[in-house]
Design a protein around this motif. Structure first.
Motif, mmCIF file in Angstrom:
data_model
loop_
_atom_site.group_PDB
_atom_site.id
_atom_site.type_symbol
_atom_site.label_atom_id
_atom_site.label_comp_id
_atom_site.label_asym_id
_atom_site.label_seq_id
_atom_site.Cartn_x
_atom_site.Cartn_y
_atom_site.Cartn_z
ATOM 1 N N ILE A 265 0.893 -1.548 -0.454
ATOM 2 C CA ILE A 265 0.273 0.084 0.076
ATOM 3 C C ILE A 265 0.436 1.529 0.517
ATOM 4 N N ASP A 266 2.606 0.994 -0.313
ATOM 5 C CA ASP A 266 3.494 2.222 -0.418
ATOM 6 C C ASP A 266 2.609 3.532 -1.762
ATOM 7 N N PRO A 267 2.198 4.546 -1.143
ATOM 8 C CA PRO A 267 1.310 5.677 -2.008
ATOM 9 C C PRO A 267 2.045 6.205 -3.361
ATOM 10 N N ASN A 268 3.500 5.464 -3.173
ATOM 11 C CA ASN A 268 4.102 5.964 -4.903
ATOM 12 C C ASN A 268 3.045 4.923 -5.543
ATOM 13 N N LYS A 269 2.897 3.872 -5.190
ATOM 14 C CA LYS A 269 2.144 2.609 -6.074
ATOM 15 C C LYS A 269 1.118 3.044 -7.365
ATOM 16 N N SER A 270 0.475 3.956 -6.115
ATOM 17 C CA SER A 270 -0.942 5.016 -6.527
ATOM 18 C C SER A 270 -0.961 5.820 -7.513
ATOM 19 N N VAL A 271 0.703 6.989 -7.555
ATOM 20 C CA VAL A 271 0.791 7.513 -8.702
ATOM 21 C C VAL A 271 0.434 7.837 -10.391
ATOM 22 N N ALA A 272 0.493 6.585 -10.530
ATOM 23 C CA ALA A 272 0.092 6.581 -12.174
ATOM 24 C C ALA A 272 -0.965 6.491 -11.983
ATOM 25 N N ALA A 273 -1.542 5.692 -10.719
ATOM 26 C CA ALA A 273 -3.616 4.933 -11.076
ATOM 27 C C ALA A 273 -3.969 6.863 -11.357
ATOM 28 N N ARG A 274 -3.228 7.398 -10.379
ATOM 29 C CA ARG A 274 -4.151 8.538 -10.609
ATOM 30 C C ARG A 274 -3.886 10.131 -11.306
ATOM 31 N N LYS A 275 -2.672 9.973 -12.165
ATOM 32 C CA LYS A 275 -2.458 10.490 -13.012
ATOM 33 C C LYS A 275 -3.701 10.249 -14.009
ATOM 34 N N GLU A 276 -3.897 8.811 -14.497
ATOM 35 C CA GLU A 276 -4.972 8.823 -14.638
ATOM 36 C C GLU A 276 -6.200 8.871 -14.443
ATOM 37 N N LEU A 277 -6.719 9.051 -13.577
ATOM 38 C CA LEU A 277 -8.372 9.943 -12.734
ATOM 39 C C LEU A 277 -8.171 11.077 -13.157
ATOM 40 N N GLY A 278 -6.734 11.885 -13.001
ATOM 41 C CA GLY A 278 -6.547 13.354 -12.951
ATOM 42 C C GLY A 278 -6.897 13.977 -10.936
ATOM 43 N N LEU A 279 -6.256 13.348 -10.957
ATOM 44 C CA LEU A 279 -5.467 14.021 -9.841
ATOM 45 C C LEU A 279 -4.164 13.897 -8.923
ATOM 46 N N ALA A 280 -4.199 14.803 -8.101
ATOM 47 C CA ALA A 280 -3.232 15.361 -7.548
ATOM 48 C C ALA A 280 -1.726 14.123 -7.778
ATOM 49 N N THR A 281 -0.742 13.938 -7.772
ATOM 50 C CA THR A 281 -0.023 12.819 -8.306
ATOM 51 C C THR A 281 1.608 12.934 -7.287
ATOM 52 N N THR A 282 1.024 14.130 -6.032
ATOM 53 C CA THR A 282 2.187 14.176 -5.836
ATOM 54 C C THR A 282 2.191 13.789 -3.622
ATOM 55 N N VAL A 283 2.977 12.941 -3.425
ATOM 56 C CA VAL A 283 2.934 12.341 -2.072
ATOM 57 C C VAL A 283 3.029 12.272 -1.793
ATOM 58 N N PRO A 284 2.036 13.166 -0.316
ATOM 59 C CA PRO A 284 2.120 14.291 1.032
ATOM 60 C C PRO A 284 3.617 13.729 1.592
ATOM 61 N N ALA A 285 4.212 14.986 1.942
ATOM 62 C CA ALA A 285 6.020 14.756 2.356
ATOM 63 C C ALA A 285 5.755 14.037 3.638
ATOM 64 N N ASP A 286 4.562 13.969 4.908
ATOM 65 C CA ASP A 286 4.443 12.816 5.587
ATOM 66 C C ASP A 286 4.326 11.324 5.241
ATOM 67 N N GLU A 287 3.643 10.970 4.385
ATOM 68 C CA GLU A 287 3.107 9.840 4.029
ATOM 69 C C GLU A 287 4.167 8.893 2.899
ATOM 70 N N ALA A 288 5.133 10.353 2.343
ATOM 71 C CA ALA A 288 6.338 9.650 1.791
ATOM 72 C C ALA A 288 8.026 9.202 2.499
ATOM 73 N N GLU A 289 7.800 10.219 3.465
ATOM 74 C CA GLU A 289 8.266 9.719 4.299
ATOM 75 C C GLU A 289 8.381 8.658 5.538
ATOM 76 N N VAL A 290 7.042 7.956 5.628
ATOM 77 C CA VAL A 290 6.847 6.576 6.110
ATOM 78 C C VAL A 290 7.226 5.328 5.528
ATOM 79 N N TRP A 291 7.332 5.695 4.330
ATOM 80 C CA TRP A 291 7.607 4.464 3.635
ATOM 81 C C TRP A 291 8.797 4.552 2.959
ATOM 82 N N ALA A 292 9.334 5.713 2.968
ATOM 83 C CA ALA A 292 10.867 6.292 2.713
ATOM 84 C C ALA A 292 11.817 4.633 3.192
ATOM 85 N N GLY A 293 11.121 4.583 4.710
ATOM 86 C CA GLY A 293 12.212 3.918 5.995
ATOM 87 C C GLY A 293 12.978 4.469 6.313
#
Length: 293
Positions: A265-293
């Protein structure tokens, strides 16, 4: 991190008092003093009790955002402002004050849900937007206060314009956002207090069960949305749901299922689908930090 901001009744403040600053000013400074006094009077006139805040109101807190608040400066959303009310609800807990901890727990659970009705795509929020809430205090509870006002407040700087975007989305976008938001709400709302799984295996398994259920619902919603990338994401999340179910049922091998479940469920995996749907594609910083390890 959500911060609790208690509220109390407002003690009146007179706008006329702000004009008294002019009295001892020399002639050469009168113009600046008048302008300053006008600004102060304008701010004073805009003071509004936190009891009367409505969804959509934009405001500036008096002093620090966190703490006890009696009033705020309500301003047009077209002006720079530090916060906006994005949801509200009433606490139904009988006559006795539930206590600060229970009030906070209720707001922690409800405010994200209410806020997402107003601004569904949390990825599209301005940088630094944090969820705050005004809640009853023990004193205001006695007077019948049961309301919680959920707000987004700028941790730094100010917002420009309203955060209300609910009406700007298409049905497929809303379906995606509801499902996606529910998955992460399940993850964080059921986060065990202990850092080590060994110290609270039951808590981690309960979290896994909640996330698996949310993923099942999300995957079901994605089935009705066309798109290559959405299809790929659905496959990824279907596999992740299976891993979360395995984690929920695990005994001695929790990590074997949990690690791929969390990665799934890493939010980065949903970026392409979000782009296809016309939604925002920048992972919020706090979420990006969590999945960065």
């Amino acid at each position: 991190m959500t911060v609790r901001v208690p509220r109390r009744s407002l003690r009146g403040m007179s706008a006329v008092a702000a004009l008294l600053a002019i009295g001892a000013v020399g002639c050469s400074e009168v113009s600046d003093a008048v302008d300053g006094a006008k600004d102060t009077a304008k701010k004073a006139a805009r003071q509004q009790s936190v009891f009367s805040l409505d969804i959509g109101d934009c405001y500036n807190p008096n002093g620090k955002a966190e703490g006890t608040a009696f009033a705020v400066e309500v301003v047009p959303c077209t002006e720079a402002h530090e916060g906006q009310v994005v949801g509200e609800f009433a606490i139904d807990k009988g006559q006795e004050y539930p206590g600060d901890d229970e009030i906070s727990a209720i707001a922690d659970t409800r405010c994200p849900v209410e806020a997402q009705k107003y601004a569904p795509d949390t990825w599209a929020l301005p940088k630094g937007a944090a969820l705050f809430y005004y809640t009853p205090t023990k004193e205001s509870w006695v007077t019948g206060d049961r309301a919680v006002s959920c707000t987004y407040t700028a941790e730094k700087g100010k917002f420009s314009g309203s955060l209300n975007t609910a009406k700007s989305f298409e049905p497929e976008q809303i379906t995606y956002l509801k499902g996606s938001n529910a998955v992460y709400e399940a993850l964080w709302a059921h986060q065990p207090e202990k850092d080590a799984v060994e110290d609270d295996l039951a808590g981690y398994k309960a979290q896994a069960k909640a996330v698996a259920a949310a993923l099942d619902a999300h995957v079901k919603g994605l089935a009705g949305i066309e798109g290559t990338e959405v299809g790929k994401l659905r496959s990824t999340l279907t596999k992740a749901a299976g891993n979360w179910k395995d984690a929920a049922d695990a005994a001695d091998a929790f990590y074997i299922a949990y690690d791929p479940a969390f990665t799934g469920i890493d939010p980065n995996k949903s970026v392409a689908a979000r782009k296809e749907l016309g939604l925002a594609t920048t992972v919020p910083a706090d979420e990006a930090e969590v999945w960065a390890g």
